[in-house]
Scaffold this motif. Sequence first.
Motif, short mmCIF file in Angstrom:
data_model
loop_
_atom_site.label_atom_id
_atom_site.label_comp_id
_atom_site.label_asym_id
_atom_site.label_seq_id
_atom_site.Cartn_x
_atom_site.Cartn_y
_atom_site.Cartn_z
N GLN A 151 0.87 -1.19 -0.59
CA GLN A 151 0.18 -0.21 0.35
C GLN A 151 0.53 1.42 0.01
OE1 GLN A 151 -2.49 0.15 3.41
NE2 GLN A 151 -3.92 1.71 2.55
N PRO A 152 0.58 2.33 -0.76
CA PRO A 152 1.28 3.84 -1.10
C PRO A 152 1.39 3.92 0.88
CG PRO A 152 -0.13 3.89 -2.76
CD PRO A 152 -0.65 2.43 -1.94
N VAL A 153 2.48 4.89 0.61
CA VAL A 153 2.72 5.72 2.12
C VAL A 153 2.60 7.24 1.79
CG1 VAL A 153 3.94 3.40 3.07
CG2 VAL A 153 5.01 5.59 2.20
N ALA A 154 1.88 7.68 3.46
CA ALA A 154 1.80 9.05 3.26
C ALA A 154 1.64 9.28 4.40
CB ALA A 154 0.14 9.53 2.16
N PRO A 155 1.19 10.96 5.27
CA PRO A 155 1.41 11.17 6.20
C PRO A 155 0.30 10.82 7.33
CG PRO A 155 1.24 13.20 4.26
CD PRO A 155 1.51 11.96 3.89
N SER A 156 -1.26 11.04 5.96
CA SER A 156 -2.34 10.33 6.46
C SER A 156 -3.12 9.45 5.63
CB SER A 156 -3.52 11.86 6.85
OG SER A 156 -2.57 12.26 7.54
N ALA A 157 -4.12 9.11 5.66
CA ALA A 157 -4.13 7.96 5.20
C ALA A 157 -5.64 8.12 4.76
CB ALA A 157 -5.12 6.50 5.88
N ILE A 158 -5.31 9.19 3.54
CA ILE A 158 -6.53 10.17 3.45
C ILE A 158 -5.93 10.02 1.14
CG2 ILE A 158 -7.25 12.35 2.63
CD1 ILE A 158 -6.18 13.33 4.85
N SER A 159 -6.74 9.30 0.90
CA SER A 159 -6.73 8.88 -0.68
C SER A 159 -6.84 10.43 -1.70
CB SER A 159 -7.99 7.77 -1.07
OG SER A 159 -7.44 8.02 -2.52
N ASP A 181 -2.41 20.89 5.27
CA ASP A 181 -3.39 20.83 6.50
C ASP A 181 -5.04 19.47 5.47
OD1 ASP A 181 -5.12 23.10 5.12
OD2 ASP A 181 -4.48 23.80 7.33
N THR A 182 -4.19 20.18 3.43
CA THR A 182 -5.46 18.80 3.31
C THR A 182 -5.31 17.26 3.26
OG1 THR A 182 -4.14 19.93 1.05
CG2 THR A 182 -6.92 20.82 1.48
N ALA A 183 -3.83 17.07 3.49
CA ALA A 183 -3.72 16.33 3.23
C ALA A 183 -2.99 14.84 4.64
CB ALA A 183 -2.32 16.20 2.02
N ASN A 184 -2.18 16.31 5.14
CA ASN A 184 -1.86 15.71 6.78
C ASN A 184 -2.76 16.28 7.21
OD1 ASN A 184 -0.09 15.68 8.62
ND2 ASN A 184 1.51 16.89 8.09
N THR A 185 -3.30 15.22 8.83
CA THR A 185 -3.80 15.50 9.36
C THR A 185 -3.40 14.19 10.76
OG1 THR A 185 -5.46 13.65 9.10
CG2 THR A 185 -6.21 15.97 8.49
N ARG A 186 -1.88 14.31 10.92
CA ARG A 186 -1.85 13.82 11.60
C ARG A 186 -1.32 14.31 13.35
NH1 ARG A 186 2.59 10.39 9.99
NH2 ARG A 186 3.59 9.99 11.51
N THR A 187 -1.44 13.80 14.38
CA THR A 187 -1.49 14.64 15.93
C THR A 187 -0.11 14.21 16.29
OG1 THR A 187 -2.20 12.33 16.45
CG2 THR A 187 -3.96 14.18 16.00
N ASP A 188 0.56 13.93 15.64
CA ASP A 188 2.25 13.69 15.87
C ASP A 188 3.50 15.17 15.65
OD1 ASP A 188 3.04 13.59 13.59
OD2 ASP A 188 3.31 11.75 13.87
N ASP A 189 4.39 14.87 15.46
CA ASP A 189 5.12 16.16 15.73
C ASP A 189 5.43 16.22 13.83
OD1 ASP A 189 5.84 15.68 18.59
OD2 ASP A 189 8.06 15.01 18.15
N TYR A 190 4.70 15.88 13.53
CA TYR A 190 4.69 15.96 11.90
C TYR A 190 3.32 16.77 11.62
CZ TYR A 190 9.83 13.91 12.19
OH TYR A 190 10.54 13.21 12.63
N GLY A 191 2.68 17.04 11.84
CA GLY A 191 0.93 17.21 12.37
C GLY A 191 0.66 18.30 12.31
N ASN A 244 5.42 22.28 12.37
CA ASN A 244 5.20 20.64 13.19
C ASN A 244 5.00 20.07 11.06
OD1 ASN A 244 5.94 19.90 15.31
ND2 ASN A 244 3.48 19.24 15.25
N ARG A 245 4.23 20.75 10.16
CA ARG A 245 3.89 20.08 9.07
C ARG A 245 5.57 20.02 8.12
NH1 ARG A 245 -0.05 22.57 7.06
NH2 ARG A 245 -1.36 23.33 8.61
N ILE A 272 -5.61 23.07 -1.32
CA ILE A 272 -4.73 24.16 -1.35
C ILE A 272 -4.99 24.39 -0.05
CG2 ILE A 272 -4.95 26.71 -1.65
CD1 ILE A 272 -4.37 25.36 -4.36
N ASP A 273 -3.80 24.54 0.60
CA ASP A 273 -3.74 24.99 2.08
C ASP A 273 -4.37 25.84 2.40
OD1 ASP A 273 -2.16 23.65 4.38
OD2 ASP A 273 -2.11 26.20 4.61
#
Length: 356
Positions: free
Chosen positions: A115-123, A186-196, A201-202, A237-238
């Motif tokens: 499965q491809p990898v990304a910051p968040s599981a958003i297609s 923030d459209t593709a990254n909804t992480r709650t750790d140090d990378y979101g 963080n982003r 668009i962010d």
Amino acid sequence: MSDTLFSPGRLGRIEIANRIIMAPLTRNRAFELVPTDLMVEYYRQRASAGLIVTEGTQISPMGQGYAWTPGIHTPEQVKGWRKITEAVHAAGGKIVAQLWHVGRISHPSLLNGAQPVAPSAISAEAKTFDGKGFVETVEPRALRENEIPGIMADYAHAARCADEAGFDGVEIHAANGYLIDQFLRDTANTRTDDYGGTIANRVRFLREVLAAVTGAIGADRTGIRLSPWSNANNVGIDSDTPALFAAVAEALNAHDLAFVHVVEGQTGGPRDWPAGGIEAFRAALKAPYIANNGYTRDTAVSAVATGAAYAVAFGKAFIANPDLPARLKADAPLNPPRQALFYGGGAEGYTDYPTL
Ligand code: 8OZ
């Protein structure tokens, strides 16, 4: 200042014969993912560019998103690229490798079933090409925080491979909705750790890529490509593009980069949208600025003459005109590109465009 589009110049450590840059262009002709002799001929033909930026080259198997794109992480790939850098240098040109990780813009059929990898599981709900046809991208798996150091090691390894292959430097692909751009927005990254979450963080993933690549080969041989206002690959668009890209500019300015290359406006669409957006970003940057997206001879001449850009990158015009700098200088007519032959195939539409 008396610089023109045809003046020699310098991008970090890289001396360039003119300000006409060959933009990175995906051509899908590396059928074994290794550069071929036909690719040697294609790049050699275009060596009169001030600088060639290669097509996107994946930094790892998981970084691949389309069929038949070359990599820059195995000994065979280094050997293949070496033939290209030697041919371009023998013809008097300069060439950097574009380092690419596509993130979610991929498909399990290109990743040995993974499965491809990304910051968040958003297609992305975008399209890719799997060698048979266009397929819808799938929902990616969110990277675990403890996997990120491995990706940084892949960037550093790919940069060292580029060095070993004889490249003058690298361009980090942070544009067009691929992995780095996915972390930024923030459209593709909804992480709650140090990378979101926060902008700081982003931007962290990008800061770490910059540290890895500049640490491997030096900032003065490292450039980067960004597309702040583009919705390429449905990245979105962010919610605050000016603030996000002000933070990006600050991250870039922490290094003496060779260049910052910007797709202005919408990728392949209007460049002057939104009015003033790109100007503000450009004004915040310290490194030499390469402008891209739909420039003509006139707008490129004027961009360099006014100091709005240090250099201008051309994509489609370089596909169809291997001697583009000579044609622009002479104000000669340009061959039209044959779009149906852009991706995949052989010499037709690739190495058969005539010079003046
Ligand atoms: C066209 C087709 C496939 C990939 C990009 C690397 O948009 C690409 C790409 C362009 O940056």
